[in-house]
Motif scaffolding. Structure first.
Motif, PDB file in Angstrom:
ATOM      1  N   ARG A 105       0.866  -1.186   0.000  1.00  0.00           N
ATOM      2  CA  ARG A 105       0.000   0.000   0.000  1.00  0.00           C
ATOM      3  C   ARG A 105       0.891   1.220   0.000  1.00  0.00           C
ATOM      4  O   ARG A 105       1.732   1.385   0.890  1.00  0.00           O
ATOM      5  CB  ARG A 105      -0.919   0.017   1.216  1.00  0.00           C
ATOM      6  CG  ARG A 105      -1.842  -1.176   1.292  1.00  0.00           C
ATOM      7  CD  ARG A 105      -2.853  -1.149   0.143  1.00  0.00           C
ATOM      8  NE  ARG A 105      -3.648  -2.375   0.138  1.00  0.00           N
ATOM      9  CZ  ARG A 105      -3.663  -3.243  -0.859  1.00  0.00           C
ATOM     10  NH1 ARG A 105      -2.918  -3.056  -1.908  1.00  0.00           N
ATOM     11  NH2 ARG A 105      -4.407  -4.309  -0.801  1.00  0.00           N
ATOM     12  N   GLU A 106       0.697   2.064  -0.977  1.00  0.00           N
ATOM     13  CA  GLU A 106       1.558   3.238  -1.126  1.00  0.00           C
ATOM     14  C   GLU A 106       1.105   4.349  -0.177  1.00  0.00           C
ATOM     15  O   GLU A 106       0.380   5.260  -0.554  1.00  0.00           O
ATOM     16  CB  GLU A 106       1.540   3.724  -2.566  1.00  0.00           C
ATOM     17  CG  GLU A 106       2.170   2.758  -3.531  1.00  0.00           C
ATOM     18  CD  GLU A 106       2.238   3.311  -4.934  1.00  0.00           C
ATOM     19  OE1 GLU A 106       2.202   4.542  -5.111  1.00  0.00           O
ATOM     20  OE2 GLU A 106       2.318   2.508  -5.857  1.00  0.00           O
ATOM     21  N   ARG A 107       1.553   4.250   1.053  1.00  0.00           N
ATOM     22  CA  ARG A 107       1.297   5.302   2.037  1.00  0.00           C
ATOM     23  C   ARG A 107       2.481   5.343   2.993  1.00  0.00           C
ATOM     24  O   ARG A 107       3.125   4.317   3.238  1.00  0.00           O
ATOM     25  CB  ARG A 107      -0.012   5.064   2.774  1.00  0.00           C
ATOM     26  CG  ARG A 107      -0.073   3.769   3.527  1.00  0.00           C
ATOM     27  CD  ARG A 107      -1.420   3.639   4.244  1.00  0.00           C
ATOM     28  NE  ARG A 107      -1.424   2.405   4.990  1.00  0.00           N
ATOM     29  CZ  ARG A 107      -2.024   1.301   4.613  1.00  0.00           C
ATOM     30  NH1 ARG A 107      -2.673   1.246   3.486  1.00  0.00           N
ATOM     31  NH2 ARG A 107      -1.986   0.224   5.364  1.00  0.00           N
TER      32      ARG A 107
END
Length: 83
Positions: free
Chosen positions: A71-73
């Motif tokens: 997850r790109e966070r």
């Protein structure tokens, strides 16, 4: 590599970018060497590249599966630290 470095920078921030990108770059170089050497070794042993192609496809599918849940966070503990 640009996508990988961008993801590392986005998740961990610029503070850790140089060290983490160095580790990522080094691991890509080691993997590249092992892939080239391993393919040559398999050719020497078997006389063709058929097994190398099967291993390459399996490794590609495995890489896709283990990267699917990313997850790109930013990491929460880093996002909460004051600047």
């Amino acid at each position: 590599m640009p996508l990988t470095s961008g993801l590392v920078g986005y998740i961990f921030g610029p503070k850790y970018m140089a060290t983490l990108y160095g580790i990522v770059f080094f691991s890509h170089q080691v993997g590249s060497f092992l892939g080239g050497w391993g393919a040559g070794r398999l050719y020497d042993l078997r006389g063709n590249y058929d097994l190398m192609w099967a291993i390459s496809i399996a490794l590609g599918l495995f890489a896709a599966l283990i990267n699917w849940p990313i997850r790109e966070r930013p990491v929460e503990r880093l996002a909460l630290q004051p600047a």
